[in-house]
Design an enzyme around this catalytic site. Structure first.
Site, PDB file in Angstrom:
ATOM      1  N   HIS A 216       0.712  -1.103   0.281  1.00  0.00           N
ATOM      2  CA  HIS A 216       0.161  -0.404  -0.279  1.00  0.00           C
ATOM      3  C   HIS A 216       1.033   1.014  -0.426  1.00  0.00           C
ATOM      4  O   HIS A 216       0.398   2.464  -0.397  1.00  0.00           O
ATOM      5  CB  HIS A 216      -0.471  -0.079   1.173  1.00  0.00           C
ATOM      6  CG  HIS A 216      -2.279  -0.843   1.130  1.00  0.00           C
ATOM      7  ND1 HIS A 216      -2.041  -1.823   1.136  1.00  0.00           N
ATOM      8  CD2 HIS A 216      -3.622  -0.438   1.044  1.00  0.00           C
ATOM      9  CE1 HIS A 216      -3.400  -2.536   0.369  1.00  0.00           C
ATOM     10  NE2 HIS A 216      -4.086  -1.668   0.827  1.00  0.00           N
ATOM     11  N   SER A 220       0.663  -0.884  -6.784  1.00  0.00           N
ATOM     12  CA  SER A 220       0.128  -2.385  -7.103  1.00  0.00           C
ATOM     13  C   SER A 220       1.036  -1.803  -8.461  1.00  0.00           C
ATOM     14  O   SER A 220       0.586  -0.683  -9.216  1.00  0.00           O
ATOM     15  CB  SER A 220      -0.772  -2.606  -7.756  1.00  0.00           C
ATOM     16  OG  SER A 220      -1.474  -3.428  -6.848  1.00  0.00           O
ATOM     17  N   LYS A 244     -14.397  -7.036  -9.656  1.00  0.00           N
ATOM     18  CA  LYS A 244     -12.880  -7.977 -10.341  1.00  0.00           C
ATOM     19  C   LYS A 244     -12.610  -9.263  -9.354  1.00  0.00           C
ATOM     20  O   LYS A 244     -12.560 -10.236  -9.747  1.00  0.00           O
ATOM     21  CB  LYS A 244     -11.834  -7.308 -10.799  1.00  0.00           C
ATOM     22  CG  LYS A 244     -11.382  -8.012 -11.797  1.00  0.00           C
ATOM     23  CD  LYS A 244     -10.569  -6.974 -12.622  1.00  0.00           C
ATOM     24  CE  LYS A 244      -9.515  -7.773 -13.814  1.00  0.00           C
ATOM     25  NZ  LYS A 244      -9.597  -6.986 -15.293  1.00  0.00           N
ATOM     26  N   ASP A 245     -12.164  -9.035  -8.274  1.00  0.00           N
ATOM     27  CA  ASP A 245     -12.415  -9.944  -7.447  1.00  0.00           C
ATOM     28  C   ASP A 245     -12.487 -10.639  -7.221  1.00  0.00           C
ATOM     29  O   ASP A 245     -12.478 -12.426  -7.592  1.00  0.00           O
ATOM     30  CB  ASP A 245     -11.698  -8.992  -6.166  1.00  0.00           C
ATOM     31  CG  ASP A 245      -9.804  -9.398  -6.346  1.00  0.00           C
ATOM     32  OD1 ASP A 245      -9.668  -9.052  -7.160  1.00  0.00           O
ATOM     33  OD2 ASP A 245      -9.626  -8.752  -5.151  1.00  0.00           O
ATOM     34  N   GLU A 288       4.904 -34.422  -1.897  1.00  0.00           N
ATOM     35  CA  GLU A 288       3.535 -33.692  -3.327  1.00  0.00           C
ATOM     36  C   GLU A 288       4.164 -32.599  -4.132  1.00  0.00           C
ATOM     37  O   GLU A 288       5.045 -32.015  -3.603  1.00  0.00           O
ATOM     38  CB  GLU A 288       3.100 -32.397  -1.862  1.00  0.00           C
ATOM     39  CG  GLU A 288       2.536 -33.183  -0.449  1.00  0.00           C
ATOM     40  CD  GLU A 288       0.569 -33.536  -0.947  1.00  0.00           C
ATOM     41  OE1 GLU A 288       0.556 -34.682  -1.389  1.00  0.00           O
ATOM     42  OE2 GLU A 288      -0.578 -32.391  -0.328  1.00  0.00           O
TER      43      GLU A 288
HETATM   44  C1  HEM Z   1      -0.414 -16.081   1.536  1.00  0.00           C
HETATM   45  C2  HEM Z   1       1.037 -15.622   0.570  1.00  0.00           C
HETATM   46  C3  HEM Z   1      -0.014 -14.637  -0.330  1.00  0.00           C
HETATM   47  C4  HEM Z   1      -0.177 -13.644  -0.331  1.00  0.00           C
HETATM   48  C5  HEM Z   1      -2.108 -13.996   0.995  1.00  0.00           C
HETATM   49  C6  HEM Z   1      -0.713 -12.389  -1.103  1.00  0.00           C
HETATM   50  C7  HEM Z   1      -1.091 -11.347  -0.934  1.00  0.00           C
HETATM   51  C8  HEM Z   1      -0.941 -10.422  -2.125  1.00  0.00           C
HETATM   52  C9  HEM Z   1      -1.917  -9.185  -2.696  1.00  0.00           C
HETATM   53  C10 HEM Z   1      -3.490  -9.250  -1.755  1.00  0.00           C
HETATM   54  C11 HEM Z   1      -1.158  -8.646  -3.427  1.00  0.00           C
HETATM   55  C12 HEM Z   1      -2.201  -7.291  -4.360  1.00  0.00           C
HETATM   56  C13 HEM Z   1      -2.822  -7.669  -5.376  1.00  0.00           C
HETATM   57  C14 HEM Z   1      -2.154  -8.747  -6.536  1.00  0.00           C
HETATM   58  O1  HEM Z   1      -0.671  -7.834  -6.822  1.00  0.00           O
HETATM   59  O2  HEM Z   1      -2.184 -10.297  -7.028  1.00  0.00           O
HETATM   60  C15 HEM Z   1       0.375  -8.727  -3.066  1.00  0.00           C
HETATM   61  C16 HEM Z   1       1.112  -8.282  -4.254  1.00  0.00           C
HETATM   62  C17 HEM Z   1       2.108  -8.712  -4.222  1.00  0.00           C
HETATM   63  N1  HEM Z   1       2.874  -9.860  -3.622  1.00  0.00           N
HETATM   64 FE1  HEM Z   1       1.915 -10.868  -2.769  1.00  0.00          FE
HETATM   65  N2  HEM Z   1       1.033 -12.606  -2.111  1.00  0.00           N
HETATM   66  C18 HEM Z   1       0.898 -13.356  -1.310  1.00  0.00           C
HETATM   67  C19 HEM Z   1       2.811 -14.815  -1.468  1.00  0.00           C
HETATM   68  C20 HEM Z   1       3.621 -13.977  -2.286  1.00  0.00           C
HETATM   69  C21 HEM Z   1       4.815 -14.561  -2.742  1.00  0.00           C
HETATM   70  C22 HEM Z   1       5.286 -16.130  -1.922  1.00  0.00           C
HETATM   71  C23 HEM Z   1       5.278 -13.499  -3.347  1.00  0.00           C
HETATM   72  C24 HEM Z   1       6.955 -13.797  -3.961  1.00  0.00           C
HETATM   73  C25 HEM Z   1       7.928 -14.527  -3.493  1.00  0.00           C
HETATM   74  C26 HEM Z   1       4.222 -12.871  -3.645  1.00  0.00           C
HETATM   75  C27 HEM Z   1       4.495 -11.157  -3.670  1.00  0.00           C
HETATM   76  C28 HEM Z   1       4.233  -9.997  -4.333  1.00  0.00           C
HETATM   77  C29 HEM Z   1       4.477  -9.140  -5.214  1.00  0.00           C
HETATM   78  C30 HEM Z   1       5.922  -8.691  -5.798  1.00  0.00           C
HETATM   79  C31 HEM Z   1       3.297  -8.341  -5.599  1.00  0.00           C
HETATM   80  C32 HEM Z   1       2.950  -6.483  -6.398  1.00  0.00           C
HETATM   81  C33 HEM Z   1       2.224  -6.910  -7.163  1.00  0.00           C
HETATM   82  C34 HEM Z   1       2.352  -6.038  -8.057  1.00  0.00           C
HETATM   83  O3  HEM Z   1       2.032  -5.016  -7.509  1.00  0.00           O
HETATM   84  O4  HEM Z   1       2.213  -6.455  -9.805  1.00  0.00           O
HETATM   85  N3  HEM Z   1       3.555 -12.154  -2.645  1.00  0.00           N
HETATM   86  N4  HEM Z   1       0.481  -9.898  -2.321  1.00  0.00           N
END
Ligand code: HEM
Length: 428
Positions: A216, A220, A244-245, A288
């Site tokens: 935030h 994004s 959309k979500d 797995e």
């Molecule tokens: C429990 C696991 C995770 C949850 C609940 C989560 C949740 C989120 C959410 C809600 C967003 C904003 C929506 C989106 O961009 O899809 C986000 C963005 C992001 N997440 Fe995660 N995430 C998780 C795991 C990860 C992992 C494992 C990585 C990378 C190794 C990661 C990297 C990122 C990045 C780089 C963004 C920004 C993406 C952008 O704005 O293009 N996330 N995450």
């Protein structure tokens, strides 16, 4: 934190808001006051989907725990009782089992989306690294969780993986015994794994909070990979992305429930429906599906490769080299923000990166396929080549591409990309 000045129509909300500004917090985070890039595609659904699955996993997990007994002589039977006697126990267990798979599907797509659109680049490096911590915590949770039903794969999987720590110089064997709480995987091991399996998801929850906090601050990234320049580049999160979500969640749930109700054991291992027996080793010990690429890397290092270095066997055995490579395959991802030297974020404007990205995806799938097969014959050779390519891609190709690739013109801003001026620029 300061006092809220936000006014709501509902007096009850106002009363709470004045004392605890939780509604403005929600509104600022996922509501009408959170400006999001206007061009996010469906690839941006997977973060929220992962969040939903996390909540489902915690919910079903707590209910399973009410009926599960973490003791080697009762664990297997208590799971059978959940399946047969507990009201809707079969449903709760199948949702939890398939939820693990859906969680990893969502997170793998989420990670590869980040790699494709360069979401790990400044200023989102820490967001990415926190994501990797989440990923590691997820793997630890899934690993200890798989041990709980106390089937053959539970027991032998735990034995193989905990034994990997024996490669640590000097203290290896002592550490393995310390992990086991005895001289083999046994009741104390099951007990502590149960304890970890219960607490780790809450740690993941806290990490997700930090992840979203970091998200935030700079908002994004988006398919164009350009920064938000002004109000014309954004739309409010609610109602646009909540809708959309929600649509994406509907589709995702159809797949999730499809497996849960019609093929609940599609991803399961038949061997794990046989109670753990320390005296009978299964022919093949397979983890797995979501661990398979890492399992292939673990088994990729040949003994003779270590031998030709002469001095190396003293310091590191083939087994130790495999363990180091496996951990390195995750840690190297944390360096992506610095390995990728390209100024352009999105693969959309990087003609060569766009191609090698898909080769990398294919390479990971090949590694997964190799991980599912015995380490012999051509499987070994392919596994070694795929492992070498994995590191070649991340450590050599990506830094070089950043320097030498000729990128396409990047639009000034999100809105400029669709205005006449912006499109003109892109056509050139
Ligand atoms: C429990 C696991 C995770 C949850 C609940 C989560 C949740 C989120 C959410 C809600 C967003 C904003 C929506 C989106 O961009 O899809 C986000 C963005 C992001 N997440 Fe995660 N995430 C998780 C795991 C990860 C992992 C494992 C990585 C990378 C190794 C990661 C990297 C990122 C990045 C780089 C963004 C920004 C993406 C952008 O704005 O293009 N996330 N995450």
């Amino acid at each position: 934190m300061s006092e809220s000045t936000r006014e709501f129509k509902n007096p009850v909300l106002n009363w709470i808001e004045y004392r605890l500004p939780i509604f403005s917090f929600i509104d600022d985070s996922v509501g009408t006051k959170y400006p999001s890039p206007r061009n996010l595609s469906y690839w941006w659904n997977f973060g929220s989907l992962a969040g939903v699955v996390l909540v489902v996993m915690i919910g079903t997990g707590i209910w399973l725990a009410m009926n599960y007994t973490p003791h080697v002589s009762m664990a297997f039977d208590s799971v059978e009782r959940i399946m047969r006697d507990v009201n809707y126990g079969w449903l709760i267990r199948y949702v939890h089992m398939n939820g693990g798979t859906m969680f990893f599907i969502a997170v793998y797509i989420h990670i590869f989306r980040g790699l494709y659109y360069g979401s790990y680049k400044a200023p989102r490096e820490l967001l990415w690294i926190i994501g990797l911590f989440i990923f590691m915590a997820m793997m630890a949770t899934a690993f200890v969780g798989y041990v709980l039903p106390w089937g053959q794969m539970s027991f032998w999987g735990a034995t193989v993986i905990t034994n990997l720590f024996s490669v640590i110089p000097f203290f290896g064997d002592a550490i393995v015994e310390w992990l086991w709480g005895g001289f083999s995987v046994d009741n104390p091991t099951l007990n502590r794994f149960y304890s970890f399996h219960y607490v780790l998801p809450f740690i993941i929850f806290a990490l997700v909070f930090l992840h979203l906090w970091a998200l935030h601050v700079h908002k994004s990234n988006n398919p164009l990979g350009v920064d938000i320049k002004g109000d014309e580049d954004t739309i409010p999160f609610h109602p646009y992305y909540t809708a959309k979500d929600a649509y994406g969640l509907g589709v995702f749930l159809i797949v999730f429930m499809g497996f849960t109700f019609f093929a609940p054991n599609f991803f399961a291992e038949a061997e794990n429906y046989i109670e753990a027996n320390p005296l009978v080793t299964p022919a093949e010990i397979v983890p797995e599906w979501y661990f398979l690429p890492f399992y292939a890397i673990l088994r990729a290092v040949p003994d003779n490769f270590i031998d030709i270095w002469g001095i190396l066997p003293v310091i590191v055995s083939a087994k130790a080299a495999g363990v180091i490579l496996m951990f390195a395959s995750i840690f190297v991802l944390a360096l992506m923000p610095w390995l990728d030297t390209s100024k352009v974020r999105s693969a959309r404007f990087r003609p060569i990166y766009k191609q090698v990205f898909w080769i990398f995806v294919l390479d990971c799938i090949v590694l997964g396929y190799i991980g599912a097969n015995p380490p012999e014959g051509h499987f070994l050779i392919i596994g070694r080549i795929a492992t070498a390519y994995y590191f070649f891609h991340l450590v050599i190709l990506i830094p070089l591409l950043g320097k030498f690739e000729k990128t396409r013109p990047v639009p000034e801003s999100i809105s400029a990309a669709v205005t006449a001026a912006g499109s003109e620029e892109e056509r050139k």
